[in-house]
Design a protein around this motif. Structure first.
Motif, PDB file in Angstrom:
ATOM      1  N   ASP A 246      -4.224   7.976   3.163  1.00  0.00           N
ATOM      2  CA  ASP A 246      -2.959   7.965   3.891  1.00  0.00           C
ATOM      3  C   ASP A 246      -1.956   8.834   3.140  1.00  0.00           C
ATOM      4  OD1 ASP A 246      -3.653   6.377   6.052  1.00  0.00           O
ATOM      5  OD2 ASP A 246      -2.930   4.520   5.162  1.00  0.00           O
ATOM      6  N   GLN A 247      -0.754   8.918   3.694  1.00  0.00           N
ATOM      7  CA  GLN A 247       0.322   9.649   3.048  1.00  0.00           C
ATOM      8  C   GLN A 247       1.496   8.703   2.812  1.00  0.00           C
ATOM      9  OE1 GLN A 247       0.090  12.994   2.296  1.00  0.00           O
ATOM     10  NE2 GLN A 247       2.037  12.984   1.253  1.00  0.00           N
ATOM     11  N   PHE A 248       1.965   8.637   1.571  1.00  0.00           N
ATOM     12  CA  PHE A 248       3.129   7.832   1.247  1.00  0.00           C
ATOM     13  C   PHE A 248       4.387   8.640   1.543  1.00  0.00           C
ATOM     14  CE2 PHE A 248       6.276   6.812  -2.212  1.00  0.00           C
ATOM     15  CZ  PHE A 248       6.744   5.646  -1.629  1.00  0.00           C
ATOM     16  N   LEU A 249       5.288   8.053   2.344  1.00  0.00           N
ATOM     17  CA  LEU A 249       6.551   8.690   2.684  1.00  0.00           C
ATOM     18  C   LEU A 249       7.699   7.810   2.237  1.00  0.00           C
ATOM     19  CD1 LEU A 249       4.473   9.349   5.302  1.00  0.00           C
ATOM     20  CD2 LEU A 249       6.436  10.730   5.938  1.00  0.00           C
ATOM     21  N   SER A 250       8.807   8.451   1.862  1.00  0.00           N
ATOM     22  CA  SER A 250       9.973   7.724   1.382  1.00  0.00           C
ATOM     23  C   SER A 250      11.233   8.422   1.869  1.00  0.00           C
ATOM     24  CB  SER A 250       9.954   7.661  -0.145  1.00  0.00           C
ATOM     25  OG  SER A 250      11.170   7.151  -0.658  1.00  0.00           O
ATOM     26  N   SER A 251      12.283   7.621   2.073  1.00  0.00           N
ATOM     27  CA  SER A 251      13.577   8.188   2.444  1.00  0.00           C
ATOM     28  C   SER A 251      14.335   8.714   1.240  1.00  0.00           C
ATOM     29  CB  SER A 251      14.426   7.143   3.175  1.00  0.00           C
ATOM     30  OG  SER A 251      14.723   6.055   2.321  1.00  0.00           O
ATOM     31  N   GLY A 252      13.778   8.573   0.043  1.00  0.00           N
ATOM     32  CA  GLY A 252      14.390   9.110  -1.158  1.00  0.00           C
ATOM     33  C   GLY A 252      14.860   8.026  -2.095  1.00  0.00           C
ATOM     34  N   GLY A 253      15.291   8.444  -3.285  1.00  0.00           N
ATOM     35  CA  GLY A 253      15.719   7.485  -4.289  1.00  0.00           C
ATOM     36  C   GLY A 253      14.532   6.907  -5.033  1.00  0.00           C
ATOM     37  N   ASP A 254      14.802   6.036  -5.951  1.00  0.00           N
ATOM     38  CA  ASP A 254      13.753   5.404  -6.741  1.00  0.00           C
ATOM     39  C   ASP A 254      13.178   4.234  -5.956  1.00  0.00           C
ATOM     40  OD1 ASP A 254      15.735   5.850  -9.717  1.00  0.00           O
ATOM     41  OD2 ASP A 254      14.178   7.126  -8.866  1.00  0.00           O
ATOM     42  N   SER A 255      11.935   4.333  -5.550  1.00  0.00           N
ATOM     43  CA  SER A 255      11.287   3.222  -4.843  1.00  0.00           C
ATOM     44  C   SER A 255      10.046   2.828  -5.634  1.00  0.00           C
ATOM     45  CB  SER A 255      10.966   3.620  -3.403  1.00  0.00           C
ATOM     46  OG  SER A 255      10.203   4.822  -3.362  1.00  0.00           O
ATOM     47  N   MET A 256       8.872   3.030  -5.088  1.00  0.00           N
ATOM     48  CA  MET A 256       7.668   2.650  -5.812  1.00  0.00           C
ATOM     49  C   MET A 256       7.417   3.603  -6.973  1.00  0.00           C
ATOM     50  SD  MET A 256       5.063   1.328  -2.858  1.00  0.00           S
ATOM     51  CE  MET A 256       4.423   2.944  -2.557  1.00  0.00           C
ATOM     52  N   ALA A 257       6.946   3.044  -8.087  1.00  0.00           N
ATOM     53  CA  ALA A 257       6.583   3.849  -9.250  1.00  0.00           C
ATOM     54  C   ALA A 257       5.207   4.459  -8.992  1.00  0.00           C
ATOM     55  CB  ALA A 257       6.571   2.982 -10.500  1.00  0.00           C
ATOM     56  N   LEU A 258       5.157   5.759  -8.776  1.00  0.00           N
ATOM     57  CA  LEU A 258       3.933   6.400  -8.313  1.00  0.00           C
ATOM     58  C   LEU A 258       2.780   6.262  -9.290  1.00  0.00           C
ATOM     59  CD1 LEU A 258       5.314   9.730  -6.798  1.00  0.00           C
ATOM     60  CD2 LEU A 258       5.174   7.455  -5.755  1.00  0.00           C
ATOM     61  N   ASP A 259       3.073   6.219 -10.587  1.00  0.00           N
ATOM     62  CA  ASP A 259       2.015   6.244 -11.589  1.00  0.00           C
ATOM     63  C   ASP A 259       1.694   4.876 -12.176  1.00  0.00           C
ATOM     64  OD1 ASP A 259       4.423   5.992 -12.889  1.00  0.00           O
ATOM     65  OD2 ASP A 259       3.910   7.325 -14.554  1.00  0.00           O
ATOM     66  N   ARG A 260       2.391   3.820 -11.733  1.00  0.00           N
ATOM     67  CA  ARG A 260       2.169   2.497 -12.334  1.00  0.00           C
ATOM     68  C   ARG A 260       2.297   1.374 -11.316  1.00  0.00           C
ATOM     69  NH1 ARG A 260       7.295   0.297 -13.645  1.00  0.00           N
ATOM     70  NH2 ARG A 260       8.982   1.815 -13.498  1.00  0.00           N
ATOM     71  N   TYR A 261       1.974   1.657 -10.081  1.00  0.00           N
ATOM     72  CA  TYR A 261       1.984   0.619  -9.047  1.00  0.00           C
ATOM     73  C   TYR A 261       0.820   0.841  -8.096  1.00  0.00           C
ATOM     74  CZ  TYR A 261       3.335  -2.319  -5.139  1.00  0.00           C
ATOM     75  OH  TYR A 261       3.325  -3.277  -4.141  1.00  0.00           O
ATOM     76  N   LEU A 262       0.101  -0.248  -7.799  1.00  0.00           N
ATOM     77  CA  LEU A 262      -0.978  -0.235  -6.814  1.00  0.00           C
ATOM     78  C   LEU A 262      -0.565  -1.186  -5.688  1.00  0.00           C
ATOM     79  CD1 LEU A 262      -2.405   0.442  -9.646  1.00  0.00           C
ATOM     80  CD2 LEU A 262      -4.518  -0.222  -8.471  1.00  0.00           C
ATOM     81  N   PRO A 263      -0.232  -0.657  -4.522  1.00  0.00           N
ATOM     82  CA  PRO A 263       0.206  -1.538  -3.434  1.00  0.00           C
ATOM     83  C   PRO A 263      -0.946  -2.311  -2.810  1.00  0.00           C
ATOM     84  CG  PRO A 263       0.112   0.744  -2.704  1.00  0.00           C
ATOM     85  CD  PRO A 263      -0.182   0.755  -4.172  1.00  0.00           C
ATOM     86  N   HIS A 264      -0.594  -3.362  -2.124  1.00  0.00           N
ATOM     87  CA  HIS A 264      -1.550  -4.025  -1.237  1.00  0.00           C
ATOM     88  C   HIS A 264      -1.585  -3.210   0.048  1.00  0.00           C
ATOM     89  CE1 HIS A 264      -3.140  -6.909   1.658  1.00  0.00           C
ATOM     90  NE2 HIS A 264      -3.577  -7.640   0.642  1.00  0.00           N
ATOM     91  N   PRO A 265      -2.763  -2.954   0.623  1.00  0.00           N
ATOM     92  CA  PRO A 265      -2.823  -2.071   1.791  1.00  0.00           C
ATOM     93  C   PRO A 265      -2.030  -2.556   2.993  1.00  0.00           C
ATOM     94  CG  PRO A 265      -4.940  -3.150   1.379  1.00  0.00           C
ATOM     95  CD  PRO A 265      -4.083  -3.401   0.186  1.00  0.00           C
ATOM     96  N   ASP A 266      -1.833  -3.862   3.148  1.00  0.00           N
ATOM     97  CA  ASP A 266      -1.085  -4.384   4.302  1.00  0.00           C
ATOM     98  C   ASP A 266       0.298  -4.899   3.930  1.00  0.00           C
ATOM     99  OD1 ASP A 266      -3.165  -3.995   6.260  1.00  0.00           O
ATOM    100  OD2 ASP A 266      -4.238  -5.635   5.313  1.00  0.00           O
ATOM    101  N   LEU A 267       0.451  -5.418   2.741  1.00  0.00           N
ATOM    102  CA  LEU A 267       1.735  -5.993   2.342  1.00  0.00           C
ATOM    103  C   LEU A 267       2.638  -4.990   1.633  1.00  0.00           C
ATOM    104  CD1 LEU A 267       0.416  -9.399   0.937  1.00  0.00           C
ATOM    105  CD2 LEU A 267       1.141  -8.863   3.263  1.00  0.00           C
ATOM    106  N   GLY A 268       2.104  -3.829   1.288  1.00  0.00           N
ATOM    107  CA  GLY A 268       2.900  -2.815   0.622  1.00  0.00           C
ATOM    108  C   GLY A 268       2.986  -3.008  -0.866  1.00  0.00           C
TER     109      GLY A 268
END
Length: 268
Positions: A246-268
């Motif tokens: 998939d592709q992760f999209l964001s409206s900007g600002g500091d949100s998920m830490a790209l290098d130190r967070y593994l989301p749940h596929p349905d819960l985010g």
């Protein structure tokens, strides 16, 4: 005539029918599942064609951050404007927002027009646990309250109620190792990892690897991670494969830490 409304319990059968058309409930063998949670938290909207559910969308909140977890419209009703109406009803433009977009170019364009931008690929990995090294790290079982601060730091915002709901489901366990944590669920003959993360990339990696070693008997693990995560090459070397993208999209600002967070596929 199309319309959008906050879903009620009476709409849930129609929502499930749409979700099943897209194979979204395969990882939830029993109720309650994530659709039940979306309904309970008041963030599930139904898209109607007349009186029939033709699509749905939902969000999960992490503090002030909104994660668009679902936006699905039946193929026969796509390009009707229903997806746009669902999106506008769910995501105020002044709120920080993120989502995982499929490879459908129409969906990606819709999210970009809504103010989000592509940031990173999100990779869905699956692989055998036997080939992973055991570094001797032993995570401690943890309560949702004991990992809530770490999760908020890595994922972009607090969600204590969602963590507690997930932890109460059958087969779900939570662990902490120093400044890292991971939640796992044994289901369908595999170990699903996530959410997981840490205050540093090393803390995240150590926690995830320790939990995988602890559950080696599960045989197979599934994880999703963003492209910059340093665990990615290690897992691919251990015979994990990329099952989907998939592709992760964001409206900007500091949100998920790209290098130190593994989301749940349905819960985010």
């Amino acid at each position: 005539m199309y319309s959008v409304r906050q879903a009620s319990a009476a709409d849930l059968a129609g929502v499930r029918a749409v979700a099943n058309r897209f194979g979204n409930l395969g990882g939830w063998p029993q109720r309650p599942d994530y659709l039940d949670r979306e309904l309970a938290n008041g963030r599930l909207h139904a898209g109607l064609a007349g009186d029939t559910v033709a699509g749905f969308g939902a969000t999960f909140a992490r503090g002030g951050l909104l994660h668009l977890a679902d936006l699905f419209v039946l193929p026969e009703h796509q390009s009707s404007g229903l997806g746009r109406s669902l999106l506008e009803s769910l995501l105020p433009r002044d709120a920080p927002r993120v989502t995982f977009a499929s490879s459908d170019p129409r969906a990606l364009a819709l999210y970009v027009r809504q103010g989000m931008r592509p940031v990173s690929p999100l990779l869905y990995l699956r692989g055998p646990l036997a080939a992973l090294p055991d570094h001797g790290l032993r995570p401690a079982p943890a309560t949702p309250a004991e990992i809530a601060d770490l999760d908020a730091d890595a994922s972009g915002g607090r969600r204590d109620a969602e963590l507690a709901w997930y932890a109460a489901l059958p087969g779900v366990s939570a662990y902490r190792l120093g400044d890292g944590y991971a939640m796992v669920r044994e289901s369908g003959g595999a170990l699903l990892v996530g959410p997981a993360g840490g205050r540093t990339t090393r803390a995240c990696a150590d926690a995830v690897l320790a939990v995988l070693a602890r559950h080696r008997a599960a045989g197979t693990a599934k994880l999703c991670m963003l492209g910059p995560n340093p665990l990615l090459p290690l897992l691919l070397e251990a015979r994990f494969t990329i099952a989907d993208l998939d592709q992760f999209l964001s409206s900007g600002g500091d949100s998920m830490a790209l290098d130190r967070y593994l989301p749940h596929p349905d819960l985010g």
